[in-house]
Design an enzyme around this catalytic site. Sequence first.
Site, short mmCIF file in Angstrom:
data_model
loop_
_atom_site.label_atom_id
_atom_site.label_comp_id
_atom_site.label_asym_id
_atom_site.label_seq_id
_atom_site.Cartn_x
_atom_site.Cartn_y
_atom_site.Cartn_z
N THR A 128 0.36 -0.57 -0.09
CA THR A 128 0.06 0.25 -0.13
C THR A 128 0.52 1.26 -0.04
OG1 THR A 128 -1.54 -1.45 1.28
CG2 THR A 128 -1.68 1.50 0.99
N HIS A 137 -2.78 13.78 5.49
CA HIS A 137 -3.64 14.88 5.17
C HIS A 137 -4.06 15.53 6.38
CE1 HIS A 137 -5.52 12.54 1.49
NE2 HIS A 137 -5.32 11.72 2.45
N LYS A 338 -11.34 9.56 0.35
CA LYS A 338 -11.55 11.58 0.65
C LYS A 338 -11.31 10.96 -1.31
CE LYS A 338 -8.65 12.25 4.48
NZ LYS A 338 -8.60 10.66 4.48
N CYS A 526 9.89 9.54 -20.53
CA CYS A 526 10.46 7.92 -21.01
C CYS A 526 10.05 6.28 -20.77
CB CYS A 526 11.62 7.85 -21.75
SG CYS A 526 12.77 7.07 -20.49
#
Length: 571
Positions: A128, A137, A338, A526
């Site tokens: 994750t 946040h 969110k 690239c």
Amino acid sequence: MEKREIDSQMTQLEKEFGIAENSISYEMRDGILILDGNLDNWQLAVDFCHKAVKIPGVRNLVNHIETPERKRPAPVDLEPYKKKGVLASTDVLIIGGGITGCAAARTLSKYDLKILVVEKESDICEGTTKANNGMVHSGYDSKPGSLKALCNVEGNAMYTQWAKELGFHFNRTGSFVCGFNEEDMKTIQRLYENGAKNKVPGIEVIDGRRAREIEPGLSDEIIGALWTPSAGYAEPYEVALALAENAIDNGAEFMLNTVVLGILREGNQAAGVVTEQGVIEAKVIINAAGLYADEIAEMAGDEFYSIHPRRGTLVIFDKENKGKIHTFAGKAPSNYTKGGGPQETPAGTLLWGPSAKEVSDKEDLGVDQDDLDFVIEKGLELTKNISKDTVITYFSGNRAATYQEDFVIENSKVLQGFIHAAGIQSPGFAAAPAIAKRVEKLFLELWPEAPAKQDFNPIRTHKKSFRECPPEEQREMIQKNPAYGKVICRCETVTEGEILDAIHGKIPARTVDAVKRRTRAGMGRCQSGFCGSRVVEILARELGISPNQVTLKGKGSEILKEPTRQGGEQK
């Protein structure tokens, strides 16, 4: 709540979802609702569980429901792995090398104890952590009084000190929730009131003109916004690596490619784990296994939550857009996310997203067209002068959500010496410093006599990237080591010297992706088109392996397969 009341609630839910009566069986144990049965599809199971967890008296929910997309895994026979013998012994074993595990390792390394982090992948930060948008946040969205809210606001405030000590890039730019009409502004007012309850510093509702004064790149159609100046962003993999390296400097150890298959116990005391390589003995075990934390909890005999992966797609734009927007901007969130939005990373790259979609497979990292469209269209609505034609790549990651939609940070009630640090989805990255602090407190409840380390050093020593150094420092680096004069990745100005440093670092980068996360080689326009083959060549040379043994991200992801007929080159 009495059984007949729960029976009534469950019957009502089955009717609401059009599920045949008695398709779902349940057990209530100490406030934990355990569901079993079969349903037609995974989304239906997730929606049903989200409703069921709201039944009065339910503290959390375990989902054993099977669908065509998801079956419960068969038990693993541990005996062959136990016979491999003791692999290691440690005081504290941390399962998981993401932001939570690395933060816990760094925080606990202040004690004079043996600390070992085990990670199932070939590098830290493979789950994750690597695939979130890096937002620190502010804390306006989480439910007041929840662990998310408490850890978010506290963790956000700790990031300034973390960045100072650990030397990672951190920009405290603030963030917006933008409104385009009066209905949006009503939602924004509710978010303001929520943020005020959570004690988010400096939170206020402002008009569109003021919002564009702060961030000129915002759309002219925005009439007002929620402004939280405490929000910021960092590179998640950079933060995790900084934590891990500082933990190593203070005596912690990391073991990669180590899959935990079972938890060992002596009576009601945790005693270690069984891995594919053998047994690791431990006095305290910390479950920071992210998407797999529920499975580790089940191994420990303490299953009281389930993780349902919620996938989010992120989109990266070319650096020609650098400076067009600096501050995160979003719209009113939905029930479980969110909602994401456009932002600029510390490296100056525009990153938009994430989306949110429930998936049955924890390893499902696909990108669907509707997710891609959602992220791009939302970003274009919030900004101006940015073309979707400048997208250079996109990817996805899975959030480790529980059905209670809150963190699980507590000592096990059934297995002494086992700590849960689970359900760490957004705002888990922002909350990481506070989560580590809570884990430390839980650890000291188990081991109050843990001796403090007299020589603990919170300062991480590391080199600046070549591209960040002034010309005189670059010349000095090249004089000392000519490898710094060889630019391998032209898009991001990454030198061979930096790649060598990564390969031979404290946590060695042994895959192409690991090199990319440490150096940014391959992250530019690239997307490894020019530098990819050179990175493979350098990895093969430094690791003493054939180029066709070099992998993208560990076993099974080999990049080259066989020599071509033209001069024996790999393809």
